[in-house]
Enzyme design. Sequence first.
Site, mmCIF file in Angstrom:
data_model
loop_
_atom_site.group_PDB
_atom_site.id
_atom_site.type_symbol
_atom_site.label_atom_id
_atom_site.label_comp_id
_atom_site.label_asym_id
_atom_site.label_seq_id
_atom_site.Cartn_x
_atom_site.Cartn_y
_atom_site.Cartn_z
ATOM 1 C CD GLU A 18 -3.020 -0.973 2.247
ATOM 2 O OE1 GLU A 18 -3.354 0.125 2.696
ATOM 3 O OE2 GLU A 18 -3.411 -2.049 2.715
ATOM 4 C CG ASP A 104 -2.297 -2.666 5.699
ATOM 5 O OD1 ASP A 104 -1.125 -3.019 5.572
ATOM 6 O OD2 ASP A 104 -2.651 -1.476 5.844
ATOM 7 C CG ASP A 106 -7.289 -3.842 7.506
ATOM 8 O OD1 ASP A 106 -7.265 -3.852 6.253
ATOM 9 O OD2 ASP A 106 -6.846 -2.890 8.170
ATOM 10 C CD GLU A 108 -9.391 1.381 4.408
ATOM 11 O OE1 GLU A 108 -9.378 2.411 3.734
ATOM 12 O OE2 GLU A 108 -9.349 1.385 5.652
ATOM 13 C CE1 TYR A 334 -2.156 -2.453 9.095
ATOM 14 C CE2 TYR A 334 -3.987 -3.717 9.989
ATOM 15 C CZ TYR A 334 -3.506 -2.735 9.140
ATOM 16 O OH TYR A 334 -4.380 -2.037 8.338
ATOM 17 N NE ARG A 336 -5.715 2.196 10.198
ATOM 18 C CZ ARG A 336 -4.684 2.632 9.490
ATOM 19 N NH1 ARG A 336 -3.856 1.747 8.937
ATOM 20 N NH2 ARG A 336 -4.457 3.911 9.329
ATOM 21 C CG HIS A 381 -5.831 -9.325 12.701
ATOM 22 N ND1 HIS A 381 -6.490 -8.179 12.337
ATOM 23 C CD2 HIS A 381 -5.804 -10.104 11.609
ATOM 24 C CE1 HIS A 381 -6.854 -8.265 11.068
ATOM 25 N NE2 HIS A 381 -6.453 -9.424 10.616
#
Length: 951
Positions: A18, A104, A106, A108, A334, A336, A381
């Site tokens: 990203e 990532d 997740d 998104e 990570y 988030r 996670h």
Amino acid sequence: MSPTSETAKGGRRLVIVESPAKAKTIKGYLGPGYVVEASVGHIRDLPNGAAEVPEKYTGEVRRLGVDVEHDFQPIYVVNADKKAQVKKLKDLLKDSDELYLATDEDREGEAIAWHLQEVLKPKVPVKRMVFHEITKSAIQAAVANPRQLNQRLVDAQETRRILDRLYGYEVSPVLWKKVMPKLSAGRVQSVATRLVVERERERIAFRSAEYWDLTGTFATGRAGDPSDPSSLVARLQTVDGRRIAQGRDFDSQGQLKSANTLHLDEANARALAAALENTQFSVRSVESKPYRRSPYAPFRTTTLQQEASRKLGFGAKATMQIAQKLYENGYITYMRTDSTTLSDTAVAAARAQVTQLYGAEYLPDAPRTYAAKVKNAQEAHEAIRPSGDRFRTPAETGLTGDQFKLYELIWKRTVASQMKDATGNSVTVKIGGTAADGRDVEFSASGKTITFHGFLKAYVEGADDPNAELDDRERRLPQVGEGDRLSAEEITVDGHATKPPARYTEASLVKELEEREIGRPSTYASIIGTILDRGYVFKKGTALVPSFLSFAVVNLLEKHFGRLVDYDFTAKMEDDLDRIARGEAQAVPWLKRFYFGEGGHGTAADAGNGDGDHLGGLKELVTDLGAIDAREVSSFPVGNGIVLRVGRFGPYVERGEKDTEEHQRADVPADLAPDELTVELAEELLANGSGERLLGTDPEPPHHPIVAKAGRYGPYVTEVLPEGTPKTGKNAVKPRTASLFKSMSLDTVTLEDALKLMSLPRVVGTDPEGQEITAQNGRYGPYLKKGTDSRSLQSEDQIFTITLEEALAIYAQPKQRGRAAAKPPLKELGEDPVSGKPVVVKDGRFGPYVTDGETNATLRSGDSVETITPERGFELLAEKRAKGPAKKTAKKAAAKKTAAKKTTTAKKTAAKAKKTAAKKTTTAAKKTTAKTAAKKTAAKKATAASQTAED
């Protein structure tokens, strides 16, 4: 087998992440067979306006960017600023044998990977590469163990995006029409704003109660042992068995919740203290219990934001920006996540450091595990922790500033989570006696001693309440036993008043949203950023204060869109989105129920599993705008017939009907907290009539009245011209007007001051060359002017006092380029916890700002030089540092490119013109030569002809 050895077999792999920073770090771990490139976030999204929608779409689709009539099909477009990057990725893909989507892990990130696959249309194998930390071992493991795209996560994120678009694009225009242009509504931001507004309403409705109590200092008769206090401080607990009322015993209206408690007023408290002057006291009981405190769970997104706010003064947005940099550069996992789980590798690393740094006695026999407290937490996670299979201590990282501070916080919390409990003893001592009037009284004292600090050696959690006692705080009581005689050294009488509920801080608002299960951890920082940027909320210190504008917006939403800002409804929507992610519900039927409602395009059966029987029809709600009275939703009674109204140009108070003699109106300062607008203050504002105050009449003809006013750009004085004076046209007369000096105020400015101000600019004299020098007051302060040469003055008073000789001396000095001599700071805030440098408030070109000499941050709406606290100053600097240096805007870059292009074109045009001119000159010269030759030939012919004729 390592990635490098695998690629030795042949082939080239394109890895898309990203961010460029992440790409740079990962590239170093993969070797020459891999090309690592960044998508730079999302490459496509729903269109920002109708202009971005392809021409084949019409009607509502062009407005919404979603085809609500055909299963809510989204219209995705490649962002204009990403087209070049998409082309680059396509070009790289042409020469690749495999594509790894390494965004990532997740929702998104999964959606970004899906969008990349949809846009790039790869003809080579596609693999999804996921990792929680950016270390060599983690990256190589991710390459060796790819998976497929998780379409359920993609669907859930797509549903969330469509839902937010429908909410924002349908409700926001209602606010534009009924409250103010350019406002926005959002599924979570509107609910967050409502929380802040409701807390302010509670503060407005709050009525304080006064209560009194007694504190006794009792001598034990023992002295000499420093570790054993010689006296004991205890608070009165009961009188004749009835408990003394404390703050928690009163409701928000100042009334006692229970009749069983005894409410002492000042007179009764003092009378009781007098009756206890000669009382003999004894220890009635000593209760000792073991004390044990277990470590806090490792950080997840929200707890990190809360602790960074409490301990470092970072806002949620700044915390996430700093954490992002730490993650991308391989320092933490990570950031988030809503999980508190640690991998076996992380547990081993933490336990190793416990032994190494604190000793084996601090290490529990078995590793600690932490259960998720968050509903729908993704246990795959990890919690936020230092990266790697061996944690670097903060000193080993080489980090500095904000990144060092945040890494240290994460490192301490992670290590502490694998340490032993803190243990000790808690003691409660009850002391009794009989007052002179026969009443039985009992005092109580509590203490705590920690015999083994355990995890508290490494980390102590902060608290939202600045007065709260932290876990490592000890309160030692003297060694006393039941029946011991005590003498009262002093009995003091203390008065208290109940306080309104505290305003939310960023940390406590994040906590509240999470507890109500509204929104997701990854979105809280952006939500708070949005309500601050939109002007719905501003800060006073660390407190979040709602603006009057937010009161109008929330009022409208509650009355006409109640479900959309209902806390349970919003949390239920979050549940439904999670169910879609798990495959337990279908997106399209759910969206139909939300948008069209019962009996619309969807049916109860469509929703499935009963998810959405409470969903109303958004479309129907926003269609019936006639029921919304714009004046009503923006009006709030203050008292004494005064109403606060939120207008298009800000809040104001008003009394009486318009166009009547009784009508009064006055602007309300934009940074006034709603709970500070009392009836008394409103009366004061109205008395000044929009801040206008008559100072007197100009003694010079034509004797116009002089008034002082509060203007949009600050206070000023002006003369009042007679009615009928032309204000426009060639005969227009402009009143004399002048801004007040910074040292002046509307309340104290006099007629004499006003006349002096309106006399400016003042002619100081002329220089030897005959050029006039004037003294003036400008936007950036007092200055001298001679032609186009301006020089700053040190103080406003100099405008009226400076002599020609002094002015000439100033002009004799070389003109300072750039900034003038430094002015003294307006306020000193102390040493910054990050840079270690003194922080001060200064007056800048665009207003006051805080600085530590390296970083500057302008004060925001709601901040002022008088009220800003050191913590708020440190927070502003932290947020500014987190943003990094200012980047050139695309507009500037485009302008520069255009300028360069114009220059190149101009050069080419000039060269072409020169060449053309030269060519024309040559042609003209040739024509001239040919003409001359022709003339000569003709002359010869003529001569020959005449000669022939003559012959």
